[in-house]
Design a protein around this motif. Structure first.
Motif, PDB file in Angstrom:
ATOM      1  N   ARG A 149       0.830  -1.211   0.000  1.00  0.00           N
ATOM      2  CA  ARG A 149       0.000   0.000   0.000  1.00  0.00           C
ATOM      3  C   ARG A 149       0.863   1.259   0.000  1.00  0.00           C
ATOM      4  O   ARG A 149       0.604   2.208  -0.751  1.00  0.00           O
ATOM      5  CB  ARG A 149      -0.920  -0.006   1.221  1.00  0.00           C
ATOM      6  CG  ARG A 149      -1.892   1.171   1.284  1.00  0.00           C
ATOM      7  CD  ARG A 149      -2.680   1.136   2.575  1.00  0.00           C
ATOM      8  NE  ARG A 149      -1.829   1.432   3.731  1.00  0.00           N
ATOM      9  CZ  ARG A 149      -2.247   1.341   4.995  1.00  0.00           C
ATOM     10  NH1 ARG A 149      -3.476   0.931   5.248  1.00  0.00           N
ATOM     11  NH2 ARG A 149      -1.424   1.632   5.979  1.00  0.00           N
ATOM     12  N   GLU A 150       1.919   1.264   0.816  1.00  0.00           N
ATOM     13  CA  GLU A 150       2.770   2.442   0.900  1.00  0.00           C
ATOM     14  C   GLU A 150       3.626   2.614  -0.346  1.00  0.00           C
ATOM     15  O   GLU A 150       3.863   3.740  -0.792  1.00  0.00           O
ATOM     16  CB  GLU A 150       3.655   2.365   2.150  1.00  0.00           C
ATOM     17  CG  GLU A 150       2.881   2.439   3.446  1.00  0.00           C
ATOM     18  CD  GLU A 150       1.929   3.624   3.485  1.00  0.00           C
ATOM     19  OE1 GLU A 150       2.365   4.747   3.144  1.00  0.00           O
ATOM     20  OE2 GLU A 150       0.751   3.431   3.832  1.00  0.00           O
ATOM     21  N   VAL A 151       4.092   1.510  -0.928  1.00  0.00           N
ATOM     22  CA  VAL A 151       4.884   1.608  -2.155  1.00  0.00           C
ATOM     23  C   VAL A 151       4.034   2.179  -3.290  1.00  0.00           C
ATOM     24  O   VAL A 151       4.496   3.031  -4.063  1.00  0.00           O
ATOM     25  CB  VAL A 151       5.464   0.234  -2.529  1.00  0.00           C
ATOM     26  CG1 VAL A 151       6.061   0.259  -3.937  1.00  0.00           C
ATOM     27  CG2 VAL A 151       6.531  -0.176  -1.525  1.00  0.00           C
ATOM     28  N   GLU A 152       2.775   1.742  -3.391  1.00  0.00           N
ATOM     29  CA  GLU A 152       1.889   2.302  -4.415  1.00  0.00           C
ATOM     30  C   GLU A 152       1.631   3.782  -4.171  1.00  0.00           C
ATOM     31  O   GLU A 152       1.589   4.580  -5.122  1.00  0.00           O
ATOM     32  CB  GLU A 152       0.566   1.539  -4.432  1.00  0.00           C
ATOM     33  CG  GLU A 152       0.660   0.175  -5.088  1.00  0.00           C
ATOM     34  CD  GLU A 152      -0.709  -0.395  -5.422  1.00  0.00           C
ATOM     35  OE1 GLU A 152      -0.840  -0.986  -6.514  1.00  0.00           O
ATOM     36  OE2 GLU A 152      -1.631  -0.268  -4.601  1.00  0.00           O
ATOM     37  N   TYR A 153       1.499   4.158  -2.918  1.00  0.00           N
ATOM     38  CA  TYR A 153       1.274   5.568  -2.580  1.00  0.00           C
ATOM     39  C   TYR A 153       2.485   6.417  -2.961  1.00  0.00           C
ATOM     40  O   TYR A 153       2.349   7.496  -3.567  1.00  0.00           O
ATOM     41  CB  TYR A 153       0.981   5.694  -1.094  1.00  0.00           C
ATOM     42  CG  TYR A 153       0.942   7.104  -0.580  1.00  0.00           C
ATOM     43  CD1 TYR A 153      -0.059   7.995  -0.989  1.00  0.00           C
ATOM     44  CD2 TYR A 153       1.917   7.567   0.297  1.00  0.00           C
ATOM     45  CE1 TYR A 153      -0.082   9.302  -0.520  1.00  0.00           C
ATOM     46  CE2 TYR A 153       1.897   8.863   0.781  1.00  0.00           C
ATOM     47  CZ  TYR A 153       0.897   9.732   0.363  1.00  0.00           C
ATOM     48  OH  TYR A 153       0.873  11.023   0.833  1.00  0.00           O
ATOM     49  N   ILE A 154       3.668   5.932  -2.647  1.00  0.00           N
ATOM     50  CA  ILE A 154       4.889   6.674  -2.978  1.00  0.00           C
ATOM     51  C   ILE A 154       5.069   6.742  -4.493  1.00  0.00           C
ATOM     52  O   ILE A 154       5.510   7.760  -5.045  1.00  0.00           O
ATOM     53  CB  ILE A 154       6.104   6.019  -2.299  1.00  0.00           C
ATOM     54  CG1 ILE A 154       6.001   6.203  -0.780  1.00  0.00           C
ATOM     55  CG2 ILE A 154       7.416   6.603  -2.818  1.00  0.00           C
ATOM     56  CD1 ILE A 154       7.021   5.415   0.015  1.00  0.00           C
TER      57      ILE A 154
END
Length: 565
Positions: free
Chosen positions: A63-68
């Motif tokens: 989730r965080e990698v997609e957000y970044i």
């Protein structure tokens, strides 16, 4: 299995009628670690600040990698082409949580069933069932100057992970291994009278058998876990694996140096808080050999509270105890709240309790500063007077990470120092010392040392990984039968005085370990490795032992096996 019975009641009360989406975890030591480290610093993302607790939850990390990735596309942050390539590969490898992309589908799958996703040999993704299977293989051929033995590392097995109805996740990793290591590693398990180690152990291994000629060993490496959500904010995991607490190359709290262990984990993540309760069953120090028998047990209880004080600052409080009881787990330690020291005092025990502080600061999205303070025992008045009191048992760590150093894309620099006073981690018996299966549970050197680490990582091309690592330390070993506090399996009761202990006292050793590694990724997670290692080891009394080792090999879906001590 006593700990499982003990926590069963706790699971019952935490488990509601309905479950939420659950995830498996990213294995320790993989290339994903480097990517997540870079993204955390370069984005200044506060959620990834919780990366102090490892291994990573796949769902949250994805989730965080997609957000970044979306921030980079919007021009909010700047990533290199290699970062964007690694993000694509990370999401492809975690397709159960990632938004579908065209690159997740192979143009030419093998026999229409294998490598339909370029990252996985076999992948099944339906509405209620997800399953991934991959081979894990590694072979290294090693050549050590002055050693005529055939040195090698040979490992093969399988890795499986899956998810049922987005509610229950599971993972399994099994390998069969044979190896014959460089001579300085063999000294840990081939007892020839020259080793300073009290109990034999192959690094990172539990039970092992002798394999062919002297120095060869044969063992299985089995890992696995089952995970599910007790509520929206609480994850539960029952497993047999390793855990790591910290941001550095080393950890003074808990590292992945010692073997796998049975554990039950409760992770609560809400607001700016991440709170982890860990229950582990360990094996005390014991001599190898003799008839088959059920080994004794001891236990490790830990609470770790991580707080995002600001978007760029993360502070963690560590609270742990190592203990043993003849016939049961001590239910006093089941309470999942800070602190464990009062519980230890209330029951009148002499258990080995410790506290610690972990701090991490991301400075202007360019540099990360981190550190740990581990407190075993200390007497403040003796600490202030600098008397070298034996019971002032503590260690500290300082470090810095600098991605894209000096304006050079994909050049990462890491510097770190670790210092641990004599007798830290030791106890008055083998049950309470900070070890598992004859090996240090935190730093591999044990105690009474000061260490300096420098690491350079460079990616001149997307598939080419160049690493240079230098580790220097000095340490005071036992001398003439006198306990100077470096061997944490030795009871501190055997000390010969109370004052005058300083780091490096005893038979002083200095060591420099330099590693140069080049890895090329032929296809996803299939690497060819070439490594050159030079290690010096100089004793004040006992001589010098230089080591030069060249190794060449390949690995598929596995982290490289290293001996960095």
């Amino acid at each position: 299995m006593q700990i499982i019975t003990s926590v069963r009641i706790l699971v019952f009360f935490l488990l509601p009628v309905s479950l939420f989406s659950q995830s498996s975890y990213v294995p320790l030591g993989t290339k994903e670690d480097d990517l997540l480290n870079r993204l955390e610093i370069k984005s200044g993302d506060s959620v990834l600040n919780f990366s102090t607790v490892k291994p990573y939850n796949r769902r949250l990390a994805t989730r965080e990698v997609e957000y970044i990735d979306s921030l980079e596309e919007a021009g909010v942050i700047k990533l290199t082409k290699t970062d964007k390539y690694d993000i694509q590969r990370f999401l492809m490898s975690n397709s159960e949580w990632a938004t579908p992309r065209p690159e997740f589908v192979s143009k030419k799958p093998i026999l229409k069933s294998f490598y339909k996703n370029p990252a996985n040999l076999f992948e099944l993704n339906t509405k209620d069932f997800f399953l991934v299977g991959n081979p894990v293989i590694q072979y290294q051929q090693m050549y050590e100057r002055g050693n005529k033995q055939n040195l090698f590392y040979n490992s093969r097995g399988i890795s499986i992970r899956g998810m049922i109805s987005h509610k229950i996740a599971f993972d399994l990793y099994v390998t069969d291994n044979q190896e014959r290591d460089p001579l300085y590693v063999q000294k840990l398990y081939v007892q020839d009278g020259t080793s300073n180690v009290r109990y034999p152990a192959v690094p990172g291994v539990r039970f092992y058998k002798n394999f062919k000629a002297v120095g060869g060993v044969d063992y299985f490496d089995n890992r696995g876990s089952v995970s599910f959500n007790a509520s929206k904010y609480i994850d539960l995991q029952l497993g047999y694996d390793r855990n790591f607490i910290g941001d550095g190359y080393r950890s003074l709290f808990m590292s992945d140096y010692s073997p796998n262990a049975l554990f039950f984990k409760i992770n609560t993540r809400i607001w700016k808080l991440n709170y982890e309760n860990l229950f582990m069953e360990l094996i005390p120090d014991n001599l190898r050999g003799g008839p088959d028998r059920v080994l004794p047990r001891k236990y490790f209880r830990m609470n770790y509270l991580s707080v995002n004080a600001t978007k760029w600052l993360n502070v963690g409080l560590f609270d742990a105890v190592v203990f043993g009881r003849e016939n049961h787990f001590d239910f006093q330690y089941l309470i999942p709240v800070l602190f464990l020291r009062p519980a230890e005092s209330d029951i009148g025990s002499g258990d080995n309790a410790a506290v610690g502080l972990n701090v991490k600061a991301n400075i202007k999205k360019k540099v990360q500063l981190y550190g740990q303070l581990y407190l075993d025992e200390f007497v403040l008045k003796e600490l202030v007077k600098s008397t070298g009191f034996w019971a002032n048992k503590y260690g500290y760590q300082f470090g810095a990470k600098y991605p894209d150093a000096f304006g050079i894309n994909n050049l990462d620099v890491q510097l770190e120092t670790n210092r641990v006073r004599p007798f830290t981690y030791s106890h008055n018996d083998a049950v309470g010392d900070y070890t598992h299966y004859n090996q240090a549970f935190a730093h591999p050197l044990g105690a009474n040392f000061h260490e300096y680490i420098g690491i350079l990582k460079y990616r001149p091309a997307k598939k080419l990984y160049l690493n240079a690592k230098a580790i220097y330390y000095y340490q005071g070993l036992d001398s003439a039968g006198i306990n100077f506090g470096s061997n944490i399996t030795s009871s501190y009761v055997t000390r010969q005085k109370d004052f005058g202990y300083n780091v490096g006292d005893g038979n002083k050793v200095t060591s420099m370990n330099i590693n140069l590694l080049a890895s090329y990724e032929i296809k996803e997670n299939l690497f060819i490795d070439a490594n050159l290692q030079h290690r010096t080891y100089n004793k004040a009394v006992g001589g010098s032992f230089p080591t030069t080792v060249f190794s060449f090999g390949f690995r598929w879906n596995m982290a490289r096996r290293n001996f960095d001590f």
